[in-house]
Scaffold this motif. Sequence first.
Motif, PDB file in Angstrom:
ATOM      1  N   SER A 211     -48.915 -23.487 101.709  1.00 27.45           N
ATOM      2  CA  SER A 211     -47.762 -23.944 102.486  1.00 27.45           C
ATOM      3  C   SER A 211     -46.499 -23.886 101.626  1.00 27.45           C
ATOM      4  O   SER A 211     -46.588 -23.803 100.392  1.00 27.45           O
ATOM      5  N   PRO A 212     -45.312 -23.935 102.225  1.00 26.55           N
ATOM      6  CA  PRO A 212     -44.073 -23.992 101.427  1.00 26.55           C
ATOM      7  C   PRO A 212     -44.064 -25.239 100.549  1.00 26.55           C
ATOM      8  O   PRO A 212     -44.645 -26.265 100.886  1.00 26.55           O
ATOM      9  N   CYS A 213     -43.397 -25.125  99.414  1.00 25.82           N
ATOM     10  CA  CYS A 213     -43.280 -26.255  98.492  1.00 25.82           C
ATOM     11  C   CYS A 213     -42.485 -27.365  99.174  1.00 25.82           C
ATOM     12  O   CYS A 213     -41.408 -27.132  99.739  1.00 25.82           O
ATOM     13  N   SER A 214     -43.032 -28.579  99.140  1.00 23.75           N
ATOM     14  CA  SER A 214     -42.379 -29.699  99.831  1.00 23.75           C
ATOM     15  C   SER A 214     -42.591 -30.974  99.043  1.00 23.75           C
ATOM     16  O   SER A 214     -43.428 -31.055  98.143  1.00 23.75           O
ATOM     17  N   ARG A 215     -41.818 -31.986  99.417  1.00 18.40           N
ATOM     18  CA  ARG A 215     -41.938 -33.299  98.784  1.00 18.40           C
ATOM     19  C   ARG A 215     -41.524 -34.354  99.798  1.00 18.40           C
ATOM     20  O   ARG A 215     -40.429 -34.299 100.344  1.00 18.40           O
ATOM     21  N   SER A 216     -42.474 -35.256 100.064  1.00 21.06           N
ATOM     22  CA  SER A 216     -42.235 -36.324 101.054  1.00 21.06           C
ATOM     23  C   SER A 216     -41.806 -35.743 102.391  1.00 21.06           C
ATOM     24  O   SER A 216     -40.928 -36.280 103.084  1.00 21.06           O
ATOM     25  N   GLY A 217     -42.395 -34.617 102.748  1.00 22.17           N
ATOM     26  CA  GLY A 217     -42.084 -34.000 104.024  1.00 22.17           C
ATOM     27  C   GLY A 217     -40.823 -33.174 104.036  1.00 22.17           C
ATOM     28  O   GLY A 217     -40.451 -32.629 105.077  1.00 22.17           O
ATOM     29  N   ARG A 218     -40.126 -33.069 102.883  1.00 26.59           N
ATOM     30  CA  ARG A 218     -38.876 -32.304 102.816  1.00 26.59           C
ATOM     31  C   ARG A 218     -39.096 -31.035 101.996  1.00 26.59           C
ATOM     32  O   ARG A 218     -39.930 -30.993 101.104  1.00 26.59           O
ATOM     33  N   THR A 219     -38.333 -30.022 102.310  1.00 27.52           N
ATOM     34  CA  THR A 219     -38.415 -28.752 101.577  1.00 27.52           C
ATOM     35  C   THR A 219     -37.134 -28.466 100.793  1.00 27.52           C
ATOM     36  O   THR A 219     -36.907 -27.346 100.345  1.00 27.52           O
ATOM     37  N   CYS A 220     -36.267 -29.470 100.643  1.00 28.15           N
ATOM     38  CA  CYS A 220     -35.025 -29.294  99.905  1.00 28.15           C
ATOM     39  C   CYS A 220     -34.643 -30.611  99.260  1.00 28.15           C
ATOM     40  O   CYS A 220     -35.217 -31.658  99.563  1.00 28.15           O
ATOM     41  N   GLY A 221     -33.678 -30.525  98.327  1.00 27.65           N
ATOM     42  CA  GLY A 221     -33.196 -31.737  97.670  1.00 27.65           C
ATOM     43  C   GLY A 221     -34.077 -32.216  96.549  1.00 27.65           C
ATOM     44  O   GLY A 221     -33.999 -33.388  96.171  1.00 27.65           O
ATOM     45  N   PHE A 222     -34.954 -31.367  96.009  1.00 23.78           N
ATOM     46  CA  PHE A 222     -35.823 -31.767  94.903  1.00 23.78           C
ATOM     47  C   PHE A 222     -36.132 -30.530  94.069  1.00 23.78           C
ATOM     48  O   PHE A 222     -35.860 -29.400  94.477  1.00 23.78           O
ATOM     49  N   LYS A 223     -36.711 -30.755  92.889  1.00 24.64           N
ATOM     50  CA  LYS A 223     -37.088 -29.660  92.019  1.00 24.64           C
ATOM     51  C   LYS A 223     -38.608 -29.499  91.942  1.00 24.64           C
ATOM     52  O   LYS A 223     -39.131 -28.388  91.961  1.00 24.64           O
ATOM     53  N   ARG A 224     -39.346 -30.600  91.843  1.00 24.30           N
ATOM     54  CA  ARG A 224     -40.805 -30.565  91.764  1.00 24.30           C
ATOM     55  C   ARG A 224     -41.394 -31.045  93.088  1.00 24.30           C
ATOM     56  O   ARG A 224     -41.002 -32.086  93.614  1.00 24.30           O
ATOM     57  N   GLY A 225     -42.350 -30.275  93.618  1.00 26.62           N
ATOM     58  CA  GLY A 225     -43.008 -30.633  94.875  1.00 26.62           C
ATOM     59  C   GLY A 225     -44.481 -30.245  94.860  1.00 26.62           C
ATOM     60  O   GLY A 225     -45.083 -30.078  93.794  1.00 26.62           O
ATOM     61  N   GLN A 226     -45.049 -30.074  96.038  1.00 22.13           N
ATOM     62  CA  GLN A 226     -46.465 -29.743  96.172  1.00 22.13           C
ATOM     63  C   GLN A 226     -46.670 -28.679  97.252  1.00 22.13           C
ATOM     64  O   GLN A 226     -45.937 -28.637  98.247  1.00 22.13           O
ATOM     65  N   GLU A 227     -47.695 -27.829  97.035  1.00 24.07           N
ATOM     66  CA  GLU A 227     -48.125 -26.857  98.030  1.00 24.07           C
ATOM     67  C   GLU A 227     -49.561 -27.193  98.440  1.00 24.07           C
ATOM     68  O   GLU A 227     -50.360 -27.680  97.639  1.00 24.07           O
ATOM     69  N   THR A 228     -49.926 -26.926  99.705  1.00 26.66           N
ATOM     70  CA  THR A 228     -51.283 -27.215 100.200  1.00 26.66           C
ATOM     71  C   THR A 228     -51.842 -25.997 100.935  1.00 26.66           C
ATOM     72  O   THR A 228     -51.082 -25.150 101.430  1.00 26.66           O
ATOM     73  N   ARG A 229     -53.172 -25.926 100.968  1.00 30.19           N
ATOM     74  CA  ARG A 229     -53.862 -24.927 101.777  1.00 30.19           C
ATOM     75  C   ARG A 229     -55.163 -25.546 102.301  1.00 30.19           C
ATOM     76  O   ARG A 229     -55.701 -26.477 101.699  1.00 30.19           O
ATOM     77  N   THR A 230     -55.681 -25.031 103.427  1.00 30.65           N
ATOM     78  CA  THR A 230     -56.866 -25.598 104.076  1.00 30.65           C
ATOM     79  C   THR A 230     -57.797 -24.479 104.533  1.00 30.65           C
ATOM     80  O   THR A 230     -57.412 -23.293 104.561  1.00 30.65           O
ATOM     81  N   ARG A 231     -59.034 -24.877 104.870  1.00 30.51           N
ATOM     82  CA  ARG A 231     -59.997 -23.960 105.482  1.00 30.51           C
ATOM     83  C   ARG A 231     -60.849 -24.740 106.476  1.00 30.51           C
ATOM     84  O   ARG A 231     -61.034 -25.951 106.344  1.00 30.51           O
ATOM     85  N   GLN A 232     -61.389 -24.041 107.480  1.00 29.77           N
ATOM     86  CA  GLN A 232     -62.119 -24.689 108.564  1.00 29.77           C
ATOM     87  C   GLN A 232     -63.618 -24.699 108.279  1.00 29.77           C
ATOM     88  O   GLN A 232     -64.150 -23.825 107.595  1.00 29.77           O
TER      89      GLN A 232
END
Length: 329
Positions: free
Chosen positions: A207-228
């Motif tokens: 997923s796009p890099c995000s932080r607390s549900g936001r994708t802007c206004g920060f430098k360090r964030g998190q990416e996630t991926r899933t499988r079924q």
Amino acid sequence: MQLQLISFVLIILHCMDYTGCQQHSSSRHRQHKQISGVSSGCQQGGCLTCSDYNGCLSCKPRFFMHLERIGMKQIGVCMTSCPLGFYGTRSPERNTCTKCRSECDSCFNKNFCTRCRAGFYLHLGKCQESCPEGLVRSDTQRECVPKCPAECESCVNSDTCMRCRPGLYQLSGGCHHVCPEDYEPNDKLMECTPQVHCEVGEWSEWSPCSRSGRTCGFKRGQETRTRQVLQYPSPFGQPCPEISEIKECLVKRRKCPGGRRKNERRERRNRNNRKDKENQEGRRERKRERERERDTGEREDSDNRNKTEHRHRRGHDTEPVSPDAGLVQ
């Protein structure tokens, strides 16, 4: 010629049943009358020729002649297959139904029974009252069946169980205390069933890099991926692995659209929070001052009371004595 012979036999049977029939063979008129009673226009579908007295005399091709007894008389019936307890024999002249042996309920031919009467047991096409060594009698099947292994309640033969004793699990004709590898016990069916292992699909894109549900206004964030999960495991199957992953990410800091307004709202909230905090501190300080004043007033009142009592005691102790107090009258 064959038709005349059959008619003659019927005449004899009729004479035996008819009281007072005398010297019938010498009366050509009566013989002619019997012969004329044979008909080829029979109502029964399988009959080729018939008579009113004896039913079918011959059958159409592929039909079997069966004699049904009614009292002392037998009636010919043409059937596509023989009834239970009879077997069919075919010949170029006629097809007939022949009775099975007395101990057979049904049979394939004279020497091969397919089911026995009660009290007899089938073994290799024969119905017999006792079974050979190694076999036991089955009253339900009326057959000689193999003696089951100790762990079986019922079996097909000495190597194949149909139902196991309580507490054992059936698998491929055998009974097991513990199911073999790659199988698990099914307490409802009392069977060993194959284990089912978990199966999962391919990972999705990060997923796009995000932080607390936001994708802007920060430098360090998190990416996630899933499988079924494609196949959930059985109780003893291999459990499912992780179906989601998270990793840290870095992005070039950029201001979010509408960030100025958000900052203003944030500062306003901070100011309000500070004011609320100051107001709370002021209220607590005023409360402490009131408590101090109350304590001070109470101490002053207590000191004043103590001083007053001290003066009263001292005045009582130093009161002057009257000059006349010591004179004697």
